[in-house]
Design an enzyme around this catalytic site. Structure first.
Site: not given
Length: 271
Positions: A161, A176
């Site tokens: 990501s 995260y």
């Protein structure tokens, strides 16, 4: 993709979103795909879309105690919990014995938990780290072992990501982003290790920006008001198919090419 036709791919988190799109793309490319997923009914639904494709989608459940489960149908819609090491070990063992040795591993499964760092829930933190980091490490280790045993110049693609490269101010990210930064480091460290071993197994970190999936709404991670307040969600977003196409691009590169990091963003994204 010609070199991968008939070969075996494992996709984790194959039941929806990016994982489902990647599975569909690989099947269309003629690969046999083993999907590791907890929501088996989603994979079963996907099988309808794959009926006329040249490959087959297989979904795996770690607990193979029922003989009938093994005998039923060409689509294996079984469950696997990636936070459990034995599930991963059993899944790769089953794949090798029933479908064939893995040539491509797509470490796609990833989760976000609704918690915080300042007063967060320890078990939720562990769930994120076990899924986003430990499962990737375990699956990669086992896939590399199978590839080496079968002299396969395989490919491991870790779905990362942009949050693994830049810290984004978003209410639900908590641990995260830290897990994705760790994935960036782990992918590059694995590349170093394989290079020292003079291995032709390639590994890539694929980092999408905002993707239009259900992850932000799953488990009520964000309220409707929070969704409106987060400016980034009002901008254009990638679709899951865009990430799948990036995977196909990586697999299409010749063996001499090592793409270490591929970042794709929706147009005008600035975070």
């Amino acid at each position: 993709m010609e070199n991968w036709k008939g070969k075996v791919a494992i996709v984790t988190g194959a039941s929806a979103g990016i994982g489902a799109a990647i599975s569909l793309a690989l099947v269309k490319g003629g690969m046999k795909v083993v999907g590791f997923a907890r929501r088996s009914e989603r994979v079963q639904q996907l099988s309808t879309e794959l009926a006329d494709q040249p490959g087959k989608l297989w979904a795996f459940k770690a607990d193979l105690t029922k003989e009938q489960d093994i005998l039923d149908g060409k689509l294996w819609a079984f469950k696997a919990d990636l936070t459990k090491e034995q599930d991963i070990l059993d899944g790769i063992k089953w794949t090798t014995e029933n479908v064939g040795p893995v040539s491509v591993l797509i470490n796609n499964a990833g989760i976000i938990q609704k918690t915080t760092l300042h007063d967060g829930d320890t078990q939720m933190w562990k769930n994120v780290l076990d899924t986003n980091i430990m499962a990737v490490a375990i699956a990669s280790r086992e896939a590399i072992r199978i590839m080496n045993e079968n002299n396969i110049d395989g490919y491991i693609i870790n779905i990362n990501s942009v949050a693994g490269h830049v810290v984004i101010d978003m209410p639900i990210l908590n641990i995260y982003s830290a897990s994705k930064f760790a994935l960036t480091s782990m992918t590059e460290t694995l590349r170093f290790e394989l290079a020292r071993l003079k291995s032709n197994i390639r590994v890539t970190s694929l980092s999408p920006g905002g993707v239009n999936t259900e992850i932000a709404l799953t488990n009520n991670l964000m309220t409707a008001e929070e969704m409106k307040q987060f400016e980034g969600l009002a901008r254009p977003m990638l679709e899951s198919e865009d990430v799948a196409n990036a995977v196909l691009y990586l697999l299409s590169t010749p063996l001499r090419v090592q793409v270490t990091e591929l970042t794709i963003r929706p147009i005008r994204e600035v975070n």
